[in-house]
Design a protein around this motif. Sequence first.
Motif: not given
Length: 82
Positions: A52-59, A62-65
């Motif tokens: 549910k964490s938008e900050k973690f989803k963004k991390f 970013d990491r997958s790129r």
Amino acid sequence: MRMLDLSKQNISLEDLLKLAASESVCIVSETGQTFILEEADEFDQEVETLGKSEKFKKFLSDRSRENSAMSLKSYQRSLDQD
């Protein structure tokens, strides 16, 4: 894992929860649907919170790129050299 076929056995919710507190329970409904019931632990709760964490989803996005530092073939060659 304990199997429980509700078409062959009747069990109260309280007894079912007691079973699930000590081991995972595979429940087969009278219609044949299958469910797993087990006690939620801290890991399950952490996974739900992170999901549910938008900050973690963004991390993760970013990491997958990011480019890998070493290709798999390069890594395999380095292993062969040892």
